[in-house]
Design an enzyme around this catalytic site. Structure first.
Site, PDB file in Angstrom:
ATOM      1  N   LYS A 162       0.893  -1.181   0.168  1.00  0.00           N
ATOM      2  CA  LYS A 162       0.043   0.006   0.030  1.00  0.00           C
ATOM      3  C   LYS A 162       0.814   1.336  -0.063  1.00  0.00           C
ATOM      4  O   LYS A 162       0.268   2.263  -0.373  1.00  0.00           O
ATOM      5  CB  LYS A 162      -0.868   0.062   1.302  1.00  0.00           C
ATOM      6  CG  LYS A 162      -1.676  -0.967   1.497  1.00  0.00           C
ATOM      7  CD  LYS A 162      -2.538  -1.046   2.812  1.00  0.00           C
ATOM      8  CE  LYS A 162      -3.176  -2.298   3.179  1.00  0.00           C
ATOM      9  NZ  LYS A 162      -3.421  -2.159   4.625  1.00  0.00           N
ATOM     10  N   GLY A 163       2.131   0.971   0.486  1.00  0.00           N
ATOM     11  CA  GLY A 163       2.854   2.364   0.688  1.00  0.00           C
ATOM     12  C   GLY A 163       3.032   3.266  -0.520  1.00  0.00           C
ATOM     13  O   GLY A 163       3.207   4.616   0.021  1.00  0.00           O
ATOM     14  N   GLU A 172       7.948   2.710  -5.854  1.00  0.00           N
ATOM     15  CA  GLU A 172       7.976   2.240  -4.435  1.00  0.00           C
ATOM     16  C   GLU A 172       8.070   3.141  -3.417  1.00  0.00           C
ATOM     17  O   GLU A 172       8.471   4.279  -3.629  1.00  0.00           O
ATOM     18  CB  GLU A 172       9.028   1.050  -4.324  1.00  0.00           C
ATOM     19  CG  GLU A 172       9.341   0.299  -3.169  1.00  0.00           C
ATOM     20  CD  GLU A 172       8.140  -0.601  -2.499  1.00  0.00           C
ATOM     21  OE1 GLU A 172       7.245   0.220  -1.817  1.00  0.00           O
ATOM     22  OE2 GLU A 172       8.388  -1.551  -1.919  1.00  0.00           O
ATOM     23  N   ASP A 173       7.417   2.973  -2.102  1.00  0.00           N
ATOM     24  CA  ASP A 173       7.757   4.224  -0.975  1.00  0.00           C
ATOM     25  C   ASP A 173       8.969   4.360  -0.862  1.00  0.00           C
ATOM     26  O   ASP A 173       9.720   5.465  -0.615  1.00  0.00           O
ATOM     27  CB  ASP A 173       6.706   3.988  -0.067  1.00  0.00           C
ATOM     28  CG  ASP A 173       6.813   2.486   0.636  1.00  0.00           C
ATOM     29  OD1 ASP A 173       7.665   1.642   0.026  1.00  0.00           O
ATOM     30  OD2 ASP A 173       5.884   2.419   1.495  1.00  0.00           O
ATOM     31  N   ASP A 189      14.621  -0.395   1.285  1.00  0.00           N
ATOM     32  CA  ASP A 189      15.285  -0.321   2.663  1.00  0.00           C
ATOM     33  C   ASP A 189      16.430  -1.512   2.634  1.00  0.00           C
ATOM     34  O   ASP A 189      17.049  -1.344   2.066  1.00  0.00           O
ATOM     35  CB  ASP A 189      14.311  -0.578   3.873  1.00  0.00           C
ATOM     36  CG  ASP A 189      14.721  -0.610   5.100  1.00  0.00           C
ATOM     37  OD1 ASP A 189      15.466  -0.210   5.499  1.00  0.00           O
ATOM     38  OD2 ASP A 189      13.984  -1.569   5.908  1.00  0.00           O
ATOM     39  N   LYS A 238      17.078   4.288   1.679  1.00  0.00           N
ATOM     40  CA  LYS A 238      17.859   4.127   2.954  1.00  0.00           C
ATOM     41  C   LYS A 238      18.922   3.177   2.350  1.00  0.00           C
ATOM     42  O   LYS A 238      19.070   1.959   3.026  1.00  0.00           O
ATOM     43  CB  LYS A 238      17.164   3.353   3.886  1.00  0.00           C
ATOM     44  CG  LYS A 238      16.388   4.268   5.056  1.00  0.00           C
ATOM     45  CD  LYS A 238      15.710   3.197   5.934  1.00  0.00           C
ATOM     46  CE  LYS A 238      14.481   3.536   6.770  1.00  0.00           C
ATOM     47  NZ  LYS A 238      13.938   2.666   7.645  1.00  0.00           N
ATOM     48  N   ASP A 297       3.551   3.500   6.868  1.00  0.00           N
ATOM     49  CA  ASP A 297       2.671   3.454   7.848  1.00  0.00           C
ATOM     50  C   ASP A 297       3.772   2.847   9.056  1.00  0.00           C
ATOM     51  O   ASP A 297       4.684   2.241   8.642  1.00  0.00           O
ATOM     52  CB  ASP A 297       1.832   2.358   7.559  1.00  0.00           C
ATOM     53  CG  ASP A 297       2.465   1.074   7.388  1.00  0.00           C
ATOM     54  OD1 ASP A 297       3.324   0.645   6.443  1.00  0.00           O
ATOM     55  OD2 ASP A 297       2.057   0.139   8.111  1.00  0.00           O
ATOM     56  N   ARG A 355      -0.226   6.808   7.480  1.00  0.00           N
ATOM     57  CA  ARG A 355      -0.175   6.996   5.948  1.00  0.00           C
ATOM     58  C   ARG A 355      -0.584   8.281   5.701  1.00  0.00           C
ATOM     59  O   ARG A 355      -0.389   8.950   4.815  1.00  0.00           O
ATOM     60  CB  ARG A 355      -1.054   5.878   5.521  1.00  0.00           C
ATOM     61  CG  ARG A 355      -0.587   4.469   5.673  1.00  0.00           C
ATOM     62  CD  ARG A 355      -1.053   3.296   4.823  1.00  0.00           C
ATOM     63  NE  ARG A 355      -1.010   2.057   5.035  1.00  0.00           N
ATOM     64  CZ  ARG A 355       0.083   1.177   4.779  1.00  0.00           C
ATOM     65  NH1 ARG A 355       1.227   1.771   4.042  1.00  0.00           N
ATOM     66  NH2 ARG A 355       0.146   0.112   4.953  1.00  0.00           N
TER      67      ARG A 355
HETATM   68  P1  IMP Z   1      12.622  -3.824   1.835  1.00  0.00           P
HETATM   69  O1  IMP Z   1      12.470  -5.176   1.319  1.00  0.00           O
HETATM   70  O2  IMP Z   1      13.284  -4.176   3.308  1.00  0.00           O
HETATM   71  O3  IMP Z   1      13.522  -2.986   0.804  1.00  0.00           O
HETATM   72  O4  IMP Z   1      11.516  -3.136   2.249  1.00  0.00           O
HETATM   73  C1  IMP Z   1      10.611  -2.270   1.794  1.00  0.00           C
HETATM   74  C2  IMP Z   1       9.174  -2.097   2.514  1.00  0.00           C
HETATM   75  O5  IMP Z   1       9.275  -2.119   3.840  1.00  0.00           O
HETATM   76  C3  IMP Z   1       8.759  -0.914   1.983  1.00  0.00           C
HETATM   77  O6  IMP Z   1       7.928  -0.927   0.818  1.00  0.00           O
HETATM   78  C4  IMP Z   1       7.899  -0.540   3.289  1.00  0.00           C
HETATM   79  O7  IMP Z   1       6.615  -0.831   2.988  1.00  0.00           O
HETATM   80  C5  IMP Z   1       8.508  -1.056   4.363  1.00  0.00           C
HETATM   81  N1  IMP Z   1       9.618  -0.084   4.920  1.00  0.00           N
HETATM   82  C6  IMP Z   1      10.827  -0.185   5.150  1.00  0.00           C
HETATM   83  N2  IMP Z   1      11.315   0.883   5.822  1.00  0.00           N
HETATM   84  C7  IMP Z   1      10.209   1.346   6.355  1.00  0.00           C
HETATM   85  C8  IMP Z   1      10.072   2.696   7.235  1.00  0.00           C
HETATM   86  O8  IMP Z   1      11.070   3.446   7.575  1.00  0.00           O
HETATM   87  N3  IMP Z   1       8.885   3.154   7.390  1.00  0.00           N
HETATM   88  C9  IMP Z   1       7.920   2.594   6.934  1.00  0.00           C
HETATM   89  N4  IMP Z   1       7.815   1.451   6.088  1.00  0.00           N
HETATM   90  C10 IMP Z   1       9.099   0.944   5.796  1.00  0.00           C
HETATM   91 MG    MG Z   2       5.747  -0.826   0.944  1.00  0.00          MG
END
Ligand code: IMP
Ligand code: MG
Length: 179
Positions: free
Chosen positions: A42-43, A98-99, A102, A130, A158, A164
């Site tokens: 949803k982000g 993507e939001d 990470d 990040k 969120d 959100r």
């Molecule tokens: P990744 O697979 O670790 O890159 O995670 C990506 C997803 O984790 C993002 O699309 C977000 O939904 C969630 N996410 C990662 N970091 C944050 C944060 O600081 N705040 C909120 N959601 C996050």
């Molecule tokens: Mg997300």
């Protein structure tokens, strides 16, 4: 709700200005190519709504839903596809929106998942990056802002499904995460 925020990292005005710039860049790079913009729910829904209105050439919009997070603030590494594309992407220019990037596990999985369907190209556009937490070999093509290694909320992001709807991006007071 606003009282739960300890610090604002990106104000609503700052976000709007940067999203407009990203949209102009996408317009240049995909002009006349009818890209398929794929928002990851949803982000990304608020970022999607804003960025597509800054794209000044034909494009189409799709959404995918994946889950990699529960209620906590760290990734499990497991990616589940909850909603797939309703569209054939063979020969299409796909832009994943993507939001936040990470660990990168979600997007590296998705990129591999979509690559086997033979799109003409796949680009990644993330509002936030990040890089300190990267744990997968994935490089975004378009980044709104680099952000500090903190768990942030707002503008679609969120914490336990809340916050959100904040128009800015910030970090919560520590006691909220400890609840
Ligand atoms: P990744 O697979 O670790 O890159 O995670 C990506 C997803 O984790 C993002 O699309 C977000 O939904 C969630 N996410 C990662 N970091 C944050 C944060 O600081 N705040 C909120 N959601 C996050
Ligand atoms: Mg997300």
């Amino acid at each position: 709700m606003n009282n739960d925020i300890e610090r604002i990292f990106f104000s609503a005005d700052t976000i709007q200005a940067r999203v407009k710039e990203l949209g102009e860049q996408l317009t240049k790079d995909f002009f006349g190519m009818n890209p398929l913009i794929v928002g990851i729910l949803k982000g990304s829904f608020i970022f999607m709504a804003d960025i597509i209105r800054s794209i000044n050439t034909n494009c189409e919009v799709e959404f995918m839903a994946v889950s990699s997070y529960g209620r906590g603030t760290t990734t499990t590494g497991a990616v589940k596809i909850n909603k797939d594309l309703g569209h054939d992407i063979e020969g299409r220019h796909v832009i994943i929106v993507e939001d936040i990037l990470d660990s990168g596990l979600t997007l590296s999985y998705l990129k591999r998942y979509l690559t086997v369907r033979n799109p003409a190209s796949i680009s990644i556009c993330t509002l936030l990056d990040k890089p300190a937490r990267r744990n997968a070999d994935i490089h975004p093509d378009y980044v709104g802002f680099e952000c500090p290694d903190a768990f942030i909320v707002g503008y679609g992001l969120d914490y336990a499904e809340k916050y959100r709807n904040l128009p800015y991006i910030g970090v919560l007071k520590p006691e909220i995460y400890e609840r």
